[in-house]
Write an enzyme that holds these catalytic residues in place. Sequence first.
Site, PDB file in Angstrom:
ATOM      1  N   ASP A  28      33.981  -0.249  18.682  1.00  8.81           N
ATOM      2  CA  ASP A  28      34.196  -0.718  20.046  1.00  8.81           C
ATOM      3  C   ASP A  28      32.972  -0.342  20.880  1.00  8.81           C
ATOM      4  O   ASP A  28      32.434   0.757  20.769  1.00  8.81           O
ATOM      5  CB  ASP A  28      35.463  -0.075  20.636  1.00  8.81           C
ATOM      6  CG  ASP A  28      35.916  -0.795  21.897  1.00  8.81           C
ATOM      7  OD1 ASP A  28      36.983  -1.437  21.869  1.00  8.81           O
ATOM      8  OD2 ASP A  28      35.200  -0.716  22.927  1.00  8.81           O
ATOM      9  N   HIS A  95      43.071  -8.416  18.088  1.00 12.44           N
ATOM     10  CA  HIS A  95      42.365  -7.248  17.532  1.00 12.44           C
ATOM     11  C   HIS A  95      43.285  -6.043  17.598  1.00 12.44           C
ATOM     12  O   HIS A  95      44.099  -5.915  18.504  1.00 12.44           O
ATOM     13  CB  HIS A  95      41.058  -6.970  18.295  1.00 12.44           C
ATOM     14  CG  HIS A  95      41.211  -6.910  19.779  1.00 12.44           C
ATOM     15  ND1 HIS A  95      41.317  -8.036  20.559  1.00 12.44           N
ATOM     16  CD2 HIS A  95      41.286  -5.863  20.633  1.00 12.44           C
ATOM     17  CE1 HIS A  95      41.454  -7.689  21.827  1.00 12.44           C
ATOM     18  NE2 HIS A  95      41.439  -6.360  21.896  1.00 12.44           N
ATOM     19  N   HIS A  97      43.122  -1.976  17.900  1.00  4.99           N
ATOM     20  CA  HIS A  97      42.297  -0.803  18.169  1.00  4.99           C
ATOM     21  C   HIS A  97      42.738   0.301  17.203  1.00  4.99           C
ATOM     22  O   HIS A  97      43.939   0.574  17.080  1.00  4.99           O
ATOM     23  CB  HIS A  97      42.532  -0.287  19.591  1.00  4.99           C
ATOM     24  CG  HIS A  97      42.175  -1.260  20.677  1.00  4.99           C
ATOM     25  ND1 HIS A  97      41.008  -1.149  21.418  1.00  4.99           N
ATOM     26  CD2 HIS A  97      42.819  -2.352  21.169  1.00  4.99           C
ATOM     27  CE1 HIS A  97      40.968  -2.120  22.320  1.00  4.99           C
ATOM     28  NE2 HIS A  97      42.055  -2.871  22.193  1.00  4.99           N
TER      29      HIS A  97
HETATM   30  P1  AMP Z   1      41.481  -5.418  24.888  1.00  9.10           P
HETATM   31  O1  AMP Z   1      41.503  -4.899  26.291  1.00  9.10           O
HETATM   32  O2  AMP Z   1      42.621  -4.936  24.062  1.00  9.10           O
HETATM   33  O3  AMP Z   1      41.320  -6.915  24.841  1.00  9.10           O
HETATM   34  O4  AMP Z   1      40.200  -4.774  24.213  1.00  9.10           O
HETATM   35  C1  AMP Z   1      38.963  -5.371  24.159  1.00  9.10           C
HETATM   36  C2  AMP Z   1      38.009  -4.358  23.620  1.00  9.10           C
HETATM   37  O5  AMP Z   1      36.832  -5.014  23.213  1.00  9.10           O
HETATM   38  C3  AMP Z   1      37.604  -3.284  24.641  1.00  9.10           C
HETATM   39  O6  AMP Z   1      37.947  -1.998  24.137  1.00  9.10           O
HETATM   40  C4  AMP Z   1      36.101  -3.478  24.769  1.00  9.10           C
HETATM   41  O7  AMP Z   1      35.401  -2.259  24.934  1.00  9.10           O
HETATM   42  C5  AMP Z   1      35.747  -4.158  23.452  1.00  9.10           C
HETATM   43  N1  AMP Z   1      34.551  -4.993  23.475  1.00  9.10           N
HETATM   44  C6  AMP Z   1      34.190  -5.918  24.396  1.00  9.10           C
HETATM   45  N2  AMP Z   1      33.026  -6.496  24.055  1.00  9.10           N
HETATM   46  C7  AMP Z   1      32.649  -5.944  22.865  1.00  9.10           C
HETATM   47  C8  AMP Z   1      31.542  -6.131  21.991  1.00  9.10           C
HETATM   48  N3  AMP Z   1      30.559  -7.018  22.254  1.00  9.10           N
HETATM   49  N4  AMP Z   1      31.459  -5.365  20.873  1.00  9.10           N
HETATM   50  C9  AMP Z   1      32.424  -4.458  20.606  1.00  9.10           C
HETATM   51  N5  AMP Z   1      33.499  -4.248  21.377  1.00  9.10           N
HETATM   52  C10 AMP Z   1      33.619  -4.977  22.500  1.00  9.10           C
END
Ligand code: AMP
Length: 109
Positions: A28, A95, A97
């Site tokens: 992340d 996704h 986490h």
């Molecule tokens: P959610 O709020 O469950 O949709 O989580 C989205 C996650 O994607 C967050 O924890 C962000 O930090 C992560 N994220 C956003 N852009 C990227 C990226 N380019 N590479 C890796 N993680 C990302």
Amino acid sequence: MCLFCKIVNKEIPSTIILENEDFLALEDISPKAPSHILTIPKTHFTSFNDVTPQNMSGMTSFIQEVAKKVKIDKDGYRVITNIGENGGQEVPHLHFHILGGKKLSWGNF
Ligand code: AMP
């Protein structure tokens, strides 16, 4: 094309932890724990609401494999998927986490 589809297609760089034919695990970009990995299906599904057990048949063992690879399997970890607006989902591509590396308190996420 959505952000995670671009990551799957390697159009956007990411730190890949593990990959197979169906799933990808990446770090992340804004970690909320010492280990914070996202596992995503390579096929686009907007959220957990949109998959069937068949779509997800390999996800359980993939998550277990990732936890083992980053050595958080023995001490424990947390798996979360946010769904839609009230769930706090920001990226509309399913996704999970995987969070670990310290004792997590409840409510941080
Ligand atoms: P959610 O709020 O469950 O949709 O989580 C989205 C996650 O994607 C967050 O924890 C962000 O930090 C992560 N994220 C956003 N852009 C990227 C990226 N380019 N590479 C890796 N993680 C990302």
